[in-house]
Scaffold this active site. Sequence first.
Site, PDB file in Angstrom:
ATOM      1  N   ASP A  37       0.936  -1.208   0.055  1.00  0.00           N
ATOM      2  CA  ASP A  37      -0.047  -0.221  -0.028  1.00  0.00           C
ATOM      3  C   ASP A  37       0.789   1.124   0.001  1.00  0.00           C
ATOM      4  O   ASP A  37       2.058   0.989   0.095  1.00  0.00           O
ATOM      5  CB  ASP A  37      -0.872   0.101   1.154  1.00  0.00           C
ATOM      6  CG  ASP A  37      -0.160  -0.080   2.566  1.00  0.00           C
ATOM      7  OD1 ASP A  37       1.046   0.095   2.526  1.00  0.00           O
ATOM      8  OD2 ASP A  37      -0.844   0.210   3.573  1.00  0.00           O
TER       9      ASP A  37
ATOM     10  N   ASP B 223      24.876 -36.261   9.767  1.00  0.00           N
ATOM     11  CA  ASP B 223      23.672 -35.139   9.614  1.00  0.00           C
ATOM     12  C   ASP B 223      23.928 -34.323  10.817  1.00  0.00           C
ATOM     13  O   ASP B 223      23.647 -33.159  10.953  1.00  0.00           O
ATOM     14  CB  ASP B 223      22.564 -35.970   9.858  1.00  0.00           C
ATOM     15  CG  ASP B 223      22.131 -36.470   8.191  1.00  0.00           C
ATOM     16  OD1 ASP B 223      22.226 -35.866   7.428  1.00  0.00           O
ATOM     17  OD2 ASP B 223      21.615 -37.697   8.272  1.00  0.00           O
TER      18      ASP B 223
ATOM     19  N   ASN C 191      26.971 -42.554  -2.426  1.00  0.00           N
ATOM     20  CA  ASN C 191      27.188 -43.647  -1.494  1.00  0.00           C
ATOM     21  C   ASN C 191      26.466 -44.924  -2.147  1.00  0.00           C
ATOM     22  O   ASN C 191      27.037 -46.099  -2.192  1.00  0.00           O
ATOM     23  CB  ASN C 191      26.924 -43.392  -0.040  1.00  0.00           C
ATOM     24  CG  ASN C 191      27.781 -42.308   0.467  1.00  0.00           C
ATOM     25  OD1 ASN C 191      29.095 -42.458   0.041  1.00  0.00           O
ATOM     26  ND2 ASN C 191      27.643 -41.941   1.734  1.00  0.00           N
TER      27      ASN C 191
END
Length: 906
Positions: free
Chosen positions: A373, A745, A716
Site C-alpha cells: 500500500d 547429519d 554412496n
Amino acid sequence: MTMLTPRTPAKLAPPGRSRRERKAAELESRTRLVGERLTAISARSGVQVLQEVDASTAGLTHAEAALRLERHGPNVVAQERAPRWYVRLAKAFWNPFIAVLVFLAAVMYWQDPEDPGVVILSVMVGISGLLRFWQEFRSGRAADALKQLVTTTCAVQRRAGSGSAPTAFEVPMDQVVPGDVVKLAAGDLIPADLRIVTAKDLSVAQAALSGESLPVAKADTRAPDFGRPDTTDPVEADNLALMGTSVTSGTATGVVVATGADTYFGSMAGSLVGERPQTNFDTGVRRVSFLLIRFMLVMVPVVFMINGFTKGDWDEAFLFGIAVAVGLTPEMLPMVVSANLARGAVAMSRRKVVVKRLNAIQNLGAMDVLCTDKTGTLTEDRIVLDRYLDVHGQEDGEVLEYGYLNSHFQTGLKNLMDQAVIDRVDEAEEVVVDARFSMVDEIPFDFARRRMTVVLDRNSVVGDFGRSEHIMITKGAVEEVLDLCTHMTDRGERVELTEQLRWHVTRIAEDNNRQGLRVLAVATRTIDTPRETYSVADEDRLTLVGFLAFLDPPKADTARALQGLSDKGIAVKVVTGDNELVAARVCADVGIDVGQVVLGSGTDGLGDAELRALAARTTVFAKVNPVQKARIVRALQAEGHTVGFLGDGINDAAALRDADVGISVDTAVDIAKESADIILLEKDLTVLEQGVVQGRTTFGNTVKYIKMTASSNFGNVFSVLVASAFIPFQPMLAIMLLVQNLVYDISQLATPWDRMDEEYLRKPRNWDAKGIGRFMVTIGPVSSIFDISMFLIMWHVFEANSTASQSLFQSGWFIEGLLSQTLIVHMIRTRKIPFIQSRASWPVMVMTVLAVLTGLWLPFSPLAPSLGFVALPASYFPWLIGVLLAYCTLTQLVKTWYIRTFNTWL
C-alpha cells in the site's frame, strides 16, 4: 425487526472449483450481501432504523442487552487460534522424511527389537521433530504478544428498567449487541457497525477499510436529505460508522445495526479463517521430498535384490536395504530447515521484525514481486502543507496567513490539515498572531458544506464610531468555497470573479490535484455591519484569496529502499485504496515508474488471463477494494511470481493471506495481523530489504544441505550397488551406514550459521526440484569414483578380500566415506574455490573437524567391537589423504563445468 434475525452463512460457491477459488467467492459474496444490507440502512431515516432494531435513543435495558447477547453471540470476528501445544508437536513430526524413518524403524523393530539401528533412527526422528516444535512454539508465543486490542471497552447507553433514566456505561466491546446506543468521542474505536443518530463535527478515520489517509466527515442524516445520491459502498455512506474505524474528532451517538461476523469488518474476517493456500516454500519442499522418496523407492529394491542374490542372506540384505533407504533420506532436513528458519527469525527480531510463520522467511528470500500500500509505507503517514498559492498558482504569504488564522482560532478539534497549517507556520515563524485579532464567532465544519469559517475582530478603528472591523475567513473544499465567491484578490487588488477568471482559478486547483495534492480554497469577507453572532447565511459575497495544497510526503529513505529492492531483483507494485492522483504523485516522487495507473474498477470485467497480463505490466493500482487486491496477488502468482504483500488494514487482509508472504505492522488492525506471516514493528521498506537478505541466506543454507546430502547419499548408494555386485560380503554393515549418516547429519547442524556469497544474495531464489535431481546425479557419482578407488585399495593393498577380513574393508570404507562426505561440504557450499575465495563460517569449520575426528576415532574406540569396526593400520592414512585430495580436485573441475553448462550452482 429485520436487523435481529439470526446469523446465516453466506451463499456457497458452486461446486467444481478449487478450495481457494471457493473461499474467494465466499468472501466476495458475503461482503457484497453485508454491504447491500448496510447501504439499505443508510438510505433510511434514523427513526426507521431505531424501529427496525427495536431500540430507542434512550438505549436498551440491561435485561434486553443480556437476551440479545445470548441470541447474537459475542461481538467478535472470526480469528485463527494458534493450535494447542500437542497439536503443534504432532505437526512437527508430520513430514514425508520423518514418516519414512518411522516406517523403517518400525520394520527394523519388527525384525529385531534389540537392533541398535532402531535407537539410531529414533534419535534422528526425536531430535528433528522436537527442535522444529520448540522453534515454532517460541516464535508463535512472540507473535501472540502483538495481538492485543488497543481499546477493549466502549461507552453504551443503557437503562436499569423500562422506566429508568439512561446511563452511560463502559462495557467490553465483545458485549455490544444490536440495538445498543453507543457514545462516540475523539480517539474511540468504533466497536460495531453503527447508524449515526446524532453527530457534532464528527470525523472518522477509515483508512483501515478504504485506504484513504484523510478522515471522513460523518453526519446523522440520509444522503437524499442533502440532495446527494445513495451510495452502494457502505464505507462511503456519510451516516454509517463501521467496525474497524476510529473517531478522529467530534462526538456522536449511534445505534448498533450489526455485530461480530455480521459487520462489514466481520464479513471479510470470517471468510479469511481456514486453510491457507500452498506457498512457494510449501510447494518446493513437497516437490523435493517426493523426488527423493521416488528415487529411494527405485534404488532400495535394486540394492536389496542384488545383495540377496549375490550373498544369499536375505535377512541381512533386507536390513542393509533399510540402511540404504536411510542413507538416501535427508533425515535431518526438517531439523536443518527449522534451525535455519529459527536463526533467521532471531536475526530478524533484532531488526524489529516478528516472524509468525517460520516458512515465511524463505518465501521472503524467494519473493520477486512486492505489492504494497502507499500510506505509511512509501509516505510518512502524516499530512503536511506542501504549498500556499495565490489565484495564479504563485506562492503567497497572505494565503498562508489567512489559512493559519482560520486553523488557529477555530475552537473545535483540529483535523490533520489544520494541524499541518499550524505546524508549517510554527516551523517557519512566518505569521505572528498578536493583539491584532480576537475571536468573535465561528461557523463549524459540516459534511454538507465541507468548509468552516471563523469571524475575527481586526481591532482597528473604523470611521468616527470607533467600531472594530470584523473579517470572515472561510477555508474548505474548492468547489464549495468558489460557489460563494464573487471576487478574488489579484496582486493585491480585489477584482470581480468573472466566468473566465473562475475557469482560470479552477484549473489552478485541478493542476495541483493532478500532482496528487489535496487542495483547499481560502476566502475572506470584510463585514460591513459587525455583530456578535454569525450563521451559514453570512457565508456569501466572499473574496477568493488562494489555495492551500497538502501532501502526505514520501519517507526520506523510501527511494533508497526501493532501489535496494530493485537491485535484489524485486519489482515493487503499489496496490492502494487511495486516490489515483495522489498515488501517482507519491510513486513518482520516490522513483517508481508509474506508467498507466489502473483503477480497481478496471479489473472487474477482466478474465483471469487478461488480469494476469495487466498485473504483469502495471506498477500502480489505485482505488482497489479487498477482493480486487487479492485477485491481483493471485494473478501475479499465476504468472509464476513469488508475491509478497505489505498492508495494515482490513482491506488488505485477503491479499495478505493469499500472498506467498504476508507482511503487516504491529499497529495494524487485528485481522491484518492475523492474516500476516511477518509483522514489522516499524513500517519501513529498509527493514524489508534486510529481511530479504536474511531470507535468501536462510534459503541458500537450506538448499546447501539438501544438495550436499542428496548428492553425497546418492554417490554412496551408487557405490553400494557396485560393491554389492562384485564383493562377496556386505561392503558396510547396516549399523555402520546408520552411524555414518548420524555423524554426518549432526555435523550439518552448523549449516544455518554458514555465510552466503554476495553474488547469491542478489537474485530471488526459488525451489527447483529438477535442478536438485540434476545436481544429485552429476555430483554424486564423483564420490563413487573414489569410493571404488578405496575398494580397490582395501582389496589389493590391504588384502581385505575375504569374509574373514570384511571388517577391515568395512572400517576403511566407513572412514573414507564419512570424511569425503564431510569435507565435500566445503566444495559444494560455494561456487568459488573453497578456502581461497570463500571460507565457511567458524561453526561449520568446528563441526567439520569434530565429524572428522569422530570418524577417525570410532574404529579405535571402545564402541568398535559392538559396531563391527577394527583398528586400521597406519599405512592406511597416506592412501586416505591421497584419495581425499584427488576427490576435492575432481569435484572442483566438475563444479566449474556444471556452472558453465547450467549457469547455476546452489
